[in-house]
Scaffold this active site. Structure first.
Site, mmCIF file in Angstrom:
data_model
loop_
_atom_site.group_PDB
_atom_site.id
_atom_site.type_symbol
_atom_site.label_atom_id
_atom_site.label_comp_id
_atom_site.label_asym_id
_atom_site.label_seq_id
_atom_site.Cartn_x
_atom_site.Cartn_y
_atom_site.Cartn_z
ATOM 1 N N SER A 147 -1.081 -1.589 0.653
ATOM 2 C CA SER A 147 -1.399 -0.951 -0.628
ATOM 3 C C SER A 147 -0.271 -0.108 -1.221
ATOM 4 C CB SER A 147 -2.655 -0.090 -0.495
ATOM 5 O OG SER A 147 -3.812 -0.895 -0.573
ATOM 6 N N LYS A 150 1.105 -0.857 -4.679
ATOM 7 C CA LYS A 150 0.620 -0.249 -5.918
ATOM 8 C C LYS A 150 1.651 0.685 -6.557
ATOM 9 C CE LYS A 150 -4.330 -0.485 -4.784
ATOM 10 N NZ LYS A 150 -4.294 -1.091 -3.439
ATOM 11 N N SER A 339 -6.576 4.162 -4.219
ATOM 12 C CA SER A 339 -6.105 2.830 -3.854
ATOM 13 C C SER A 339 -7.015 1.777 -4.479
ATOM 14 C CB SER A 339 -6.058 2.659 -2.328
ATOM 15 O OG SER A 339 -5.206 1.587 -1.986
#
Length: 503
Positions: A147, A150, A339
Site C-alpha cells: 500500500s 498509494k 489506506s
C-alpha cells in the site's frame, strides 16, 4: 536494542506536538494559496496538541474519534517552529543539525538485520532540509511496495490534476425527450447517506437528486426515463485480486464505495454492481422528490418499475444538476490515512484522464510513470500495476518512496502538502492507530504510510528527530513470515530515527 529506544522520556512535549503537526504546519510557510483549501474536513487544523496529551483519537479527522464538530486549534506554524529552534519560515528544522550518516547507521544497521524482516529488505533515510541521503541499504532495489504504492499515486494525481481538482457527478437530459442520465465522474466518495464521517464534505447523491428534481419541475417534467453512464472508465472493472472486501469494482459511478454496511473505511461487504446500485438509489431519491422514474416512465400513462440501466449520454445532452467531490488534496489525505483502495484506484484514473490516457489499469500505469518521470524521480524497476498496491505485480524502491515524500515535504511543492499531512500518526490515527503503544518512543512522532500483503511489509514516512530535524524514511521487506513481528521491527526502526539525535 539501542538505549534511545528504551528511553521514551527523551521525547519532549514539543517533539510530540511537532511530530504530528510540523510537516503539515511548517510546510505551510510556503505559498499556502497554491495548495488549495487549507482545511479539509478538519484535517490540518486538527493536527494539534492531542498528540502531546496522548489522547488516542481525532486529530487527522478522517473517520477519527473527535468529540464535537470543531477540533481544537492547532499551534501556529511560528510557535511550533520556534519550539524546534528553527527560524520562522523554515520548514525543515532550520539550524537544527542534520544526523551523521555513520552514527545513524550504527543505530539502524542492527535493527535492519532483524530476522523478522525476511530475506529481502531495503532502507533509505533522507534529510528533508537538504535532500541528502543520510542512510541507505539496498535503496535502489525494486521490491513489492504493497500500500505504500498509494504515495506514488497521490503525488502523480496532485501533480497532474491539481490539489484543487474536484470530481463531478452530474445529471443530463437528452434534447426533446424525458431521458435523464446519471453520469459518473469517478468519485468513489459520493455518498447517499444522510449523516456520517464525510456526509458534510463529500458530494451528496441526495443533493444531486434534489437539484435534479428541481430542474425537471422547472421544465414542467415529473416523469422521466432514468439510466446511468459509466463510460468515463475503460478496461476491466475487476481488480486482478478478484472480489475482495478491500475494494469494490472499479467503476466511474458508485455511492459510498459500494459498501453494503455503514462503514466508511476498512474492509466491508461490497456491491457486485456499484453503478447499478447507485443509480437505483438515485431513482428512489428522485421518487422522494416527486419525480417518477423508470425505463419507460410515463409511457401510456403507466410507470415501468424496472431499475435504471446503463447507457451513454450524448454530446447533445443538456445539463440538469451536478455535485462535486472534496478537492483532491482532501481525497489524498483520506486515502493515505485509511489506506483506502477505492480512492486510490479513482485517483490513478484521474491521473490517467489528466494525462490523456485511457482511464484503465494500463492507462493509469503509463500516466503515473509519466508524471513521476517529469519530476525526475528515480523510477528504475518500478511498475504501477494498480493505484492501490493490492497487486503483487507492483514494484517500487525505498529510494523512490523516500524521494516522493521528500518532494512532498518541500515548501517548493505546496501542491503536494496533503501527501504528508495525510500520513497516519503513530498510535493515533488511521492504519497506525494500533501499531504504537503509548510508551513507544515513536508514538505521536512517526507519521507513515503502511503497506501489508502476505509476506510483504513496508513503512514510509516522516519524523522530526530529537534535534528538531525533519527526516524522511522508507523501509521495505519481502518474504516475511510473521506480520506482527515484521511490523514491530519496522516500527522500531522508525522510532530509532526519531530518537537517535545521531551526531
Amino acid at each position: 536494542m539501542p538505549a534511545a529506544l528504551r528511553a521514551p522520556a527523551k521525547l519532549k512535549t514539543w517533539q510530540l506536538t511537532a511530530g504530528a503537526a510540523t510537516v503539515g504546519l511548517a510546510v505551510a510557510a510556503g505559498a499556502v494559496a497554491a495548495a488549495g483549501p487549507w482545511d479539509s474536513s478538519g484535517q490540518r487544523t486538527a493536527e494539534r496538541d492531542w498528540a502531546a496529551s496522548q489522547e488516542a483519537g481525532g486529530g487527522t479527522d478522517h473517520g477519527g474519534r473527535t468529540s464535537g464538530r470543531a477540533p481544537a486549534a492547532a499551534p501556529s506554524a511560528p510557535s511550533v517552529l520556534r519550539g524546534l529552534g528553527a527560524p520562522v519560515g523554515s520548514a525543515h528544522g532550520g539550524s537544527a543539525p542534520a544526523p551523521d550518516g555513520k552514527a545513524l547507521a550504527g543505530v539502524l544497521d542492527p535493527l535492519l538485520k532483524d530476522k523478522a524482516l525476511g530475506p529481502e529488505r531495503s532502507a533509505v533515510v533522507i534529510d528533508a532540509g537538504t535532500g541528502r541521503r543520510v542512510y541507505g541499504k539496498g535503496g535502489g532495489d525494486a521490491l513489492t511496495p504493497a500500500s505504500t504504492t498509494k504515495i506514488a499515486t497521490a503525488v502523480a494525481a496532485l501533480t497532474s490534476a491539481g490539489a484543487d481538482h474536484r470530481i463531478t457527478t452530474k445529471t443530463v437530459i437528452e434534447p426533446d425527450s424525458k431521458d435523464v442520465v446519471l453520469v459518473g465522474g469517478g468519485d468513489p466518495t459520493l455518498t447517499a447517506r444522510k449523516d456520517g464521517p464525510y456526509s458534510d464534505s463529500a458530494a451528496s447523491l441526495r443533493e444531486l437528486a434534489q437539484d435534479t428534481a428541481r430542474a425537471l419541475k422547472d421544465r414542467g417534467t415529473d416523469k422521466v426515463n432514468l439510466s446511468y453512464d459509466t463510460s468515463l472508465y475503460t478496461g476491466e472493472e475487476q481488480h486482478p485480486i478478484g472480489p475482495n472486501e478491500n475494494l469494490t469494482l472499479v467503476s466511474a459511478l458508485m455511492a459510498d464505495e459500494g459498501r453494503l454496511d455503514d462503514s466508511s473505511s476498512g474492509p466491508a461487504p461490497r456491491s457486485g454492481d456499484p453503478a447499478g446500485d447507485a443509480a437505483k438509489k438515485f431513482a428512489e431519491l428522485l421518487e422522494e422528490q416527486g419525480i417518477e422514474t423508470g425505463a419507460d416512465a410515463g409511457a401510456k400513462g403507466k410507470k415501468d418499475e424496472r431499475d435504471p440501466g446503463p447507457s451513454k449520454a450524448s454530446d447533445r445532452a443538456e445539463s440538469l444538476a451536478k455535485v462535486e467531490s472534496a478537492p483532491l488534496s482532501a481525497l489524498v489525505e483520506r486515502m493515505l490515512t485509511h489506506s483506502d483502495n477505492d480512492i486510490a484506484e479513482a485517483l490513478a484514473r484521474q491521473t490517467a484522464l489528466a494525462s490523456k490516457e485511457p482511464a484503465s489499469f494500463d492507462g493509469a500505469d503509463r500516466a503515473i510513470n509519466a508524471q513521476l518521470k517529469k519530476s525526475q524521480l528515480p523510477l528504475k524497476g518500478t511498475k504501477f500495476a494498480d493505484g492501490s498496491g493490492l497487486d503483487r505485480a507492483d514494484r517500487s524502491s525505498a529510494e523512490l518512496l523516500s524521494a516522493l515524500l521528500a518532494r512532498a515535504a518541500d515548501p517548493a511543492h505546496p501542491e503536494l502538502r496533503s501527501v504528508v499531512t495525510g500520513l497516519p500518526v503513530a498510535g493515533f490515527t488511521g492504519t497506525l492507530v494500533d501499531r504504537y503503544p503509548k510508551d513507544s518512543p515513536g508514538t505521536g512522532v512517526v507519521r507513515a504510510k503502511t503497506g501489508t500483503l502476505t509476506g510483504v511489509n513496508t513503512l514510509a514516512g516522516t519524523v522530526v528527530d530529537t534535534d528538531g530535524r525533519l527526516l524522511v524514511f522508507a523501509f521495505m521487506t519481502t518474504g516475511t513470515t510473521g506480520p506482527k513481528a515484521a511490523q514491530g521491527a519496522l516500527d522500531r526502526m522508525a522510532s530509532a530515527v526519531a530518537t537517535c539525535g545521531c551526531r
